[in-house]
Design an enzyme around this catalytic site. Sequence first.
Site, PDB file in Angstrom:
ATOM      1  N   ASN A  13       0.858  -1.190   0.000  1.00 37.86           N
ATOM      2  CA  ASN A  13       0.000   0.000   0.000  1.00 37.86           C
ATOM      3  C   ASN A  13       0.899   1.247   0.000  1.00 37.86           C
ATOM      4  OD1 ASN A  13      -1.401   2.261   1.100  1.00 37.86           O
ATOM      5  ND2 ASN A  13      -3.047   0.920   1.742  1.00 37.86           N
ATOM      6  N   HIS A  16       0.991   6.263   1.874  1.00 41.49           N
ATOM      7  CA  HIS A  16       1.694   7.238   2.709  1.00 41.49           C
ATOM      8  C   HIS A  16       2.908   7.870   2.032  1.00 41.49           C
ATOM      9  CE1 HIS A  16      -1.294   6.838   5.629  1.00 41.49           C
ATOM     10  NE2 HIS A  16      -1.124   5.536   5.703  1.00 41.49           N
ATOM     11  N   HIS A  49      -5.576   3.626  -1.539  1.00 37.01           N
ATOM     12  CA  HIS A  49      -6.888   4.005  -1.001  1.00 37.01           C
ATOM     13  C   HIS A  49      -7.202   5.430  -1.463  1.00 37.01           C
ATOM     14  CE1 HIS A  49      -9.544   4.279   2.911  1.00 37.01           C
ATOM     15  NE2 HIS A  49     -10.191   4.636   1.828  1.00 37.01           N
ATOM     16  N   ARG A  51      -9.303   8.186  -0.926  1.00 35.83           N
ATOM     17  CA  ARG A  51     -10.260   8.611   0.107  1.00 35.83           C
ATOM     18  C   ARG A  51     -11.139   9.724  -0.420  1.00 35.83           C
ATOM     19  NH1 ARG A  51      -8.537   6.499   5.401  1.00 35.83           N
ATOM     20  NH2 ARG A  51     -10.406   7.555   6.130  1.00 35.83           N
ATOM     21  N   ARG A  55      -6.929  12.835   0.958  1.00 36.56           N
ATOM     22  CA  ARG A  55      -5.832  13.288   1.828  1.00 36.56           C
ATOM     23  C   ARG A  55      -4.484  12.695   1.437  1.00 36.56           C
ATOM     24  NH1 ARG A  55      -7.748  10.370   7.336  1.00 36.56           N
ATOM     25  NH2 ARG A  55      -9.589  11.535   6.737  1.00 36.56           N
ATOM     26  N   HIS A  56      -4.495  11.581   0.726  1.00 37.60           N
ATOM     27  CA  HIS A  56      -3.194  11.087   0.226  1.00 37.60           C
ATOM     28  C   HIS A  56      -3.270  10.806  -1.282  1.00 37.60           C
ATOM     29  CE1 HIS A  56      -5.114   7.379   1.586  1.00 37.60           C
ATOM     30  NE2 HIS A  56      -4.799   7.563   2.848  1.00 37.60           N
ATOM     31  N   GLU A  76      -8.690   0.531  -2.815  1.00 36.98           N
ATOM     32  CA  GLU A  76      -9.524   0.620  -1.601  1.00 36.98           C
ATOM     33  C   GLU A  76     -10.379   1.866  -1.708  1.00 36.98           C
ATOM     34  OE1 GLU A  76      -6.211  -1.226   1.499  1.00 36.98           O
ATOM     35  OE2 GLU A  76      -6.984   0.807   1.786  1.00 36.98           O
ATOM     36  N   THR A 106      -7.070   6.549  10.106  1.00 39.46           N
ATOM     37  CA  THR A 106      -6.953   5.449   9.161  1.00 39.46           C
ATOM     38  C   THR A 106      -8.242   4.649   9.256  1.00 39.46           C
ATOM     39  OG1 THR A 106      -5.626   3.537   8.506  1.00 39.46           O
ATOM     40  CG2 THR A 106      -5.718   4.006  10.860  1.00 39.46           C
ATOM     41  N   THR A 107      -8.313   3.543   8.538  1.00 34.15           N
ATOM     42  CA  THR A 107      -9.564   2.780   8.557  1.00 34.15           C
ATOM     43  C   THR A 107      -9.664   2.067   9.902  1.00 34.15           C
ATOM     44  OG1 THR A 107      -9.085   2.475   6.237  1.00 34.15           O
ATOM     45  CG2 THR A 107     -10.926   1.247   7.118  1.00 34.15           C
ATOM     46  N   GLU A 157     -11.161  -9.217   3.353  1.00 29.59           N
ATOM     47  CA  GLU A 157      -9.883  -8.841   3.956  1.00 29.59           C
ATOM     48  C   GLU A 157     -10.132  -8.688   5.441  1.00 29.59           C
ATOM     49  OE1 GLU A 157      -7.235  -6.249   1.967  1.00 29.59           O
ATOM     50  OE2 GLU A 157      -6.429  -5.439   3.837  1.00 29.59           O
ATOM     51  N   HIS A 200      -3.732  -4.436   7.956  1.00 30.11           N
ATOM     52  CA  HIS A 200      -3.850  -3.242   8.796  1.00 30.11           C
ATOM     53  C   HIS A 200      -2.922  -3.344   9.995  1.00 30.11           C
ATOM     54  CE1 HIS A 200      -5.281   0.380  10.695  1.00 30.11           C
ATOM     55  NE2 HIS A 200      -5.856   0.651   9.531  1.00 30.11           N
ATOM     56  N   GLY A 222       1.077  -1.312   4.418  1.00 29.24           N
ATOM     57  CA  GLY A 222       1.481   0.001   3.925  1.00 29.24           C
ATOM     58  C   GLY A 222       2.302   0.807   4.900  1.00 29.24           C
ATOM     59  N   HIS A 223       1.659   1.325   5.930  1.00 32.88           N
ATOM     60  CA  HIS A 223       2.275   2.347   6.781  1.00 32.88           C
ATOM     61  C   HIS A 223       3.653   1.930   7.290  1.00 32.88           C
ATOM     62  CE1 HIS A 223       2.875   4.687  10.512  1.00 32.88           C
ATOM     63  NE2 HIS A 223       2.342   5.660   9.787  1.00 32.88           N
TER      64      HIS A 223
HETATM   65  N1  PXP Z   1      -6.000  -3.035   4.271  1.00 36.07           N
HETATM   66  C1  PXP Z   1      -6.955  -2.080   4.316  1.00 36.07           C
HETATM   67  C2  PXP Z   1      -8.322  -2.426   3.854  1.00 36.07           C
HETATM   68  C3  PXP Z   1      -6.654  -0.759   4.733  1.00 36.07           C
HETATM   69  O1  PXP Z   1      -7.622   0.179   4.754  1.00 36.07           O
HETATM   70  C4  PXP Z   1      -5.324  -0.459   5.089  1.00 36.07           C
HETATM   71  C5  PXP Z   1      -4.973   0.940   5.481  1.00 36.07           C
HETATM   72  O2  PXP Z   1      -5.157   1.780   4.397  1.00 36.07           O
HETATM   73  C6  PXP Z   1      -4.366  -1.486   5.007  1.00 36.07           C
HETATM   74  C7  PXP Z   1      -4.729  -2.772   4.618  1.00 36.07           C
HETATM   75  C8  PXP Z   1      -2.927  -1.239   5.296  1.00 36.07           C
HETATM   76  O3  PXP Z   1      -2.748  -0.875   6.629  1.00 36.07           O
HETATM   77  P1  PXP Z   1      -1.347  -0.325   7.084  1.00 36.07           P
HETATM   78  O4  PXP Z   1      -1.094   0.922   6.318  1.00 36.07           O
HETATM   79  O5  PXP Z   1      -1.549  -0.093   8.553  1.00 36.07           O
HETATM   80  O6  PXP Z   1      -0.337  -1.397   6.791  1.00 36.07           O
END
Ligand code: PXP
Length: 258
Positions: A13, A16, A49, A51, A55-56, A76, A106-107, A157, A200, A222-223
Site C-alpha cells: 500500500n 503514505h 486508497h 479517500r 488526503r493522500h 480501496e 486510518t480505517t 480482507e 492493517h 502500507g504504513h
Molecule cells: N488493508 C486495508 C483495507 C486498509 O484500509 C489499510 C490501510 O489503508 C491497510 C490494509 C494497510 O494498513 P497499514 O497501512 O496499517 O499497513
Amino acid sequence: MTAVPKYLRLGVNIDHVATIRNARGGDHPDPVRAALLAADAGADGVTAHLREDRRHISDDDIARLRASVNLPLNLEMAATEEMLAIALRHLPNAVCLVPERRQELTTEGGLNISKNRVFLLDFVETLKAADIRVSLFIDPAEKQIAAAAEIGADIVELHTGQYCEAALGTDTGAVDKQLQRISSGAVQADSLGLEVHAGHGLTYATVAPVAAIAEIVELNIGHFLIGEAIFDGLENAVTRMRELMLSARQETIAGLVL
Ligand code: PXP
C-alpha cells in the site's frame, strides 16, 4: 481438515508516500515511483486508497498507477456513488470496500455488512459485472464473514488492527485471542468459498503469526513499510517483509507435512 497452504502474496500500500508528497503540495515523492520499486522488490500487487477527502492518493495517481505499473491494482474505497464511477472508469483488478469516516486517521474498523446488506449487495454486483473482483474489509467476526459470502463478495480482507494493537502491550493472552479470531475467521471464510486476505497495522514484529494462517493468501501492508523505507529503502523493506511472510508460511507447510 486444514486447508492446503497456498502461496502468500504481498500487496504494498503506497498511500503514505502520497501523504508525504502532499505535505508540501508538489509532486515528490511520487507514489507511482514507489509502486515501481515495490514491484522490482517482489511485491505481488499494489494497493491504494482513494479517500473521499483525497488526503493522500489522488485521482491522477490512480490513472498513473493503472498506466505505468504492471502489477494488479487493489483500489480501496468507500462504497459511494462517486467511488463506484471512478472504479468503473479505471477498472482496477480488485476493489476493496472499506468504511470511511472523515475524521478517522486510518480505517478504524471493518465494514458492517449486515447493517448495509441491500445497498452493498447492489454495489458488489455492479463491480463484479465490470469484471472487478470485490473484497470487503471486515472484522474477523462470524456474522460479518457469513454476510460477505451471502452478498456475493469474492474476497474478505480480515482486519488485523486489533491484533496489532494487542501486540503493542504485554498481555499475551489478548494477543492470542486476537490471533485466534483471525485464524477462525480465515477458516470460516475459506470454507464459504471466499478468498481470504488480511491487513492493517502489520509490521516485521507482527506479520509472522498472520502469515502462518494457511487459508490467508494475501497480506496488504502500507504504513510500516513506507516508514521503514525512510531508514532502509523501500526495496529492502519489501524484501525483508516478504522473507518473513514466506518463512512463516513455509513453517506452516512443514508442520502439515510432518
Ligand atoms: N488493508 C486495508 C483495507 C486498509 O484500509 C489499510 C490501510 O489503508 C491497510 C490494509 C494497510 O494498513 P497499514 O497501512 O496499517 O499497513
